[in-house]
Design a protein around this motif. Structure first.
Motif, PDB file in Angstrom:
ATOM      1  N   PRO A   2      -8.946 -25.019 -33.019  1.00 36.11           N
ATOM      2  CA  PRO A   2      -7.570 -24.859 -32.559  1.00 36.11           C
ATOM      3  C   PRO A   2      -6.688 -24.585 -33.697  1.00 36.11           C
ATOM      4  CG  PRO A   2      -8.042 -27.059 -31.916  1.00 36.11           C
ATOM      5  CD  PRO A   2      -9.173 -26.432 -32.212  1.00 36.11           C
ATOM      6  N   ALA A   3      -5.528 -23.731 -33.772  1.00 31.47           N
ATOM      7  CA  ALA A   3      -4.853 -23.844 -34.775  1.00 31.47           C
ATOM      8  C   ALA A   3      -4.162 -24.900 -35.339  1.00 31.47           C
ATOM      9  CB  ALA A   3      -3.771 -22.546 -34.340  1.00 31.47           C
ATOM     10  N   ALA A   4      -3.590 -24.888 -36.279  1.00 33.38           N
ATOM     11  CA  ALA A   4      -2.753 -26.211 -36.902  1.00 33.38           C
ATOM     12  C   ALA A   4      -1.552 -25.741 -37.353  1.00 33.38           C
ATOM     13  CB  ALA A   4      -3.682 -27.015 -37.844  1.00 33.38           C
ATOM     14  N   ILE A   5      -0.471 -26.650 -37.381  1.00 35.92           N
ATOM     15  CA  ILE A   5       0.769 -26.046 -37.637  1.00 35.92           C
ATOM     16  C   ILE A   5       1.457 -27.247 -38.656  1.00 35.92           C
ATOM     17  CG2 ILE A   5       3.235 -25.592 -36.772  1.00 35.92           C
ATOM     18  CD1 ILE A   5       1.901 -24.661 -34.441  1.00 35.92           C
ATOM     19  N   PHE A   6       2.168 -26.801 -39.725  1.00 34.75           N
ATOM     20  CA  PHE A   6       2.502 -27.813 -40.563  1.00 34.75           C
ATOM     21  C   PHE A   6       4.114 -27.541 -40.347  1.00 34.75           C
ATOM     22  CE2 PHE A   6       3.974 -28.722 -45.015  1.00 34.75           C
ATOM     23  CZ  PHE A   6       3.531 -29.908 -45.018  1.00 34.75           C
ATOM     24  N   VAL A   7       4.758 -28.554 -40.340  1.00 29.39           N
ATOM     25  CA  VAL A   7       6.134 -28.663 -40.170  1.00 29.39           C
ATOM     26  C   VAL A   7       6.744 -29.121 -41.166  1.00 29.39           C
ATOM     27  CG1 VAL A   7       8.089 -29.009 -38.499  1.00 29.39           C
ATOM     28  CG2 VAL A   7       5.978 -28.212 -37.248  1.00 29.39           C
ATOM     29  N   GLN A  59       1.450 -21.854 -39.548  1.00 28.47           N
ATOM     30  CA  GLN A  59       0.513 -21.691 -38.855  1.00 28.47           C
ATOM     31  C   GLN A  59      -0.641 -21.427 -39.541  1.00 28.47           C
ATOM     32  OE1 GLN A  59       0.730 -19.518 -35.119  1.00 28.47           O
ATOM     33  NE2 GLN A  59      -1.445 -19.500 -34.811  1.00 28.47           N
ATOM     34  N   PHE A  60      -1.832 -22.538 -39.492  1.00 25.83           N
ATOM     35  CA  PHE A  60      -2.936 -22.164 -40.027  1.00 25.83           C
ATOM     36  C   PHE A  60      -4.188 -22.012 -39.034  1.00 25.83           C
ATOM     37  CE2 PHE A  60      -0.421 -24.746 -42.920  1.00 25.83           C
ATOM     38  CZ  PHE A  60      -0.918 -24.189 -44.408  1.00 25.83           C
ATOM     39  N   ASP A  61      -5.236 -21.519 -39.505  1.00 27.67           N
ATOM     40  CA  ASP A  61      -6.420 -21.210 -38.572  1.00 27.67           C
ATOM     41  C   ASP A  61      -6.855 -22.544 -37.860  1.00 27.67           C
ATOM     42  OD1 ASP A  61      -6.318 -18.340 -38.797  1.00 27.67           O
ATOM     43  OD2 ASP A  61      -7.671 -18.458 -40.451  1.00 27.67           O
ATOM     44  N   ASP A  62      -6.944 -23.707 -38.631  1.00 30.05           N
ATOM     45  CA  ASP A  62      -7.539 -24.970 -38.173  1.00 30.05           C
ATOM     46  C   ASP A  62      -7.009 -25.884 -38.854  1.00 30.05           C
ATOM     47  OD1 ASP A  62      -9.306 -25.159 -40.489  1.00 30.05           O
ATOM     48  OD2 ASP A  62     -10.343 -23.254 -39.712  1.00 30.05           O
ATOM     49  N   GLU A  94       5.240 -32.917 -40.845  1.00 32.42           N
ATOM     50  CA  GLU A  94       4.238 -33.358 -39.906  1.00 32.42           C
ATOM     51  C   GLU A  94       3.309 -32.249 -39.844  1.00 32.42           C
ATOM     52  OE1 GLU A  94       4.690 -35.129 -35.267  1.00 32.42           O
ATOM     53  OE2 GLU A  94       6.650 -34.365 -36.481  1.00 32.42           O
ATOM     54  N   SER A  95       2.124 -32.857 -39.474  1.00 34.15           N
ATOM     55  CA  SER A  95       0.966 -31.976 -39.138  1.00 34.15           C
ATOM     56  C   SER A  95       0.556 -31.928 -37.919  1.00 34.15           C
ATOM     57  CB  SER A  95      -0.183 -32.450 -40.004  1.00 34.15           C
ATOM     58  OG  SER A  95       0.164 -32.157 -41.298  1.00 34.15           O
ATOM     59  N   LEU A  96       0.444 -30.861 -37.117  1.00 33.81           N
ATOM     60  CA  LEU A  96       0.270 -30.875 -35.638  1.00 33.81           C
ATOM     61  C   LEU A  96      -1.135 -29.748 -35.461  1.00 33.81           C
ATOM     62  CD1 LEU A  96       3.878 -29.883 -34.773  1.00 33.81           C
ATOM     63  CD2 LEU A  96       2.795 -32.075 -34.708  1.00 33.81           C
ATOM     64  N   VAL A  97      -1.494 -30.136 -34.414  1.00 26.87           N
ATOM     65  CA  VAL A  97      -2.850 -29.266 -33.797  1.00 26.87           C
ATOM     66  C   VAL A  97      -2.238 -28.686 -32.290  1.00 26.87           C
ATOM     67  CG1 VAL A  97      -4.035 -31.022 -32.649  1.00 26.87           C
ATOM     68  CG2 VAL A  97      -5.303 -29.267 -33.491  1.00 26.87           C
ATOM     69  N   LEU A  98      -2.697 -27.495 -32.398  1.00 28.07           N
ATOM     70  CA  LEU A  98      -2.218 -26.723 -31.340  1.00 28.07           C
ATOM     71  C   LEU A  98      -2.863 -27.179 -29.859  1.00 28.07           C
ATOM     72  CD1 LEU A  98      -0.443 -24.241 -30.210  1.00 28.07           C
ATOM     73  CD2 LEU A  98      -2.292 -23.030 -30.413  1.00 28.07           C
ATOM     74  N   ALA A  99      -2.445 -27.598 -28.955  1.00 28.93           N
ATOM     75  CA  ALA A  99      -3.057 -28.206 -27.825  1.00 28.93           C
ATOM     76  C   ALA A  99      -3.131 -27.028 -26.583  1.00 28.93           C
ATOM     77  CB  ALA A  99      -2.215 -29.447 -27.204  1.00 28.93           C
ATOM     78  N   GLN A 100      -1.993 -26.225 -26.579  1.00 28.83           N
ATOM     79  CA  GLN A 100      -2.187 -25.093 -25.604  1.00 28.83           C
ATOM     80  C   GLN A 100      -1.041 -24.002 -26.196  1.00 28.83           C
ATOM     81  OE1 GLN A 100      -0.876 -26.641 -21.688  1.00 28.83           O
ATOM     82  NE2 GLN A 100      -1.552 -24.470 -20.867  1.00 28.83           N
TER      83      GLN A 100
END
Length: 104
Positions: A2-7, A59-62, A94-100
């Motif tokens: 899943p993609a990862a998002i850095f905020v 948004q990062f690839d992973d 904050e570092s997040l991982v895309l859930a959906q």
């Protein structure tokens, strides 16, 4: 994976400086961060609830790619540049991982 998002959430307390901050982020910082991070996508928003709050999302690839980017020397340089240009602007990250993801 899943993609990862850095905020990055920044608070610009002085209303008179928000336009200058917006221009700097748009014209200087975001292009620099895009190049440094090699992200897939980035976007910025201002809060409608609290006009002092600005958020940038990358948004990062992973997760592994994001962790390498935000843990590296380029991130240190970006933070130092930000601190130099905007010392009165506080930030959280904050570092997040895309859930959906759903398109409507």
């Amino acid at each position: 994976m899943p993609a990862a998002i850095f905020v990055v959430r920044a608070t610009v307390p002085d209303p008179a400086r928000r336009d200058a901050f917006d221009r700097w982020y748009r014209d200087v910082h975001l292009p620099d961060a895009l190049k440094s991070f090699g992200v897939r996508k980035a976007w910025r928003v201002w809060s409608l609830v609290d006009p002092a709050v600005h958020q940038a999302m990358y948004q990062f690839d992973d997760v592994a790619t994001m962790e390498r980017a935000v843990g590296g020397d380029e991130m240190k340089r970006l933070v130092a540049d930000f601190n130099r240009d905007w010392p009165d602007v506080t930030r959280t990250r904050e570092s997040l991982v895309l859930a959906q993801s759903v398109d409507g």
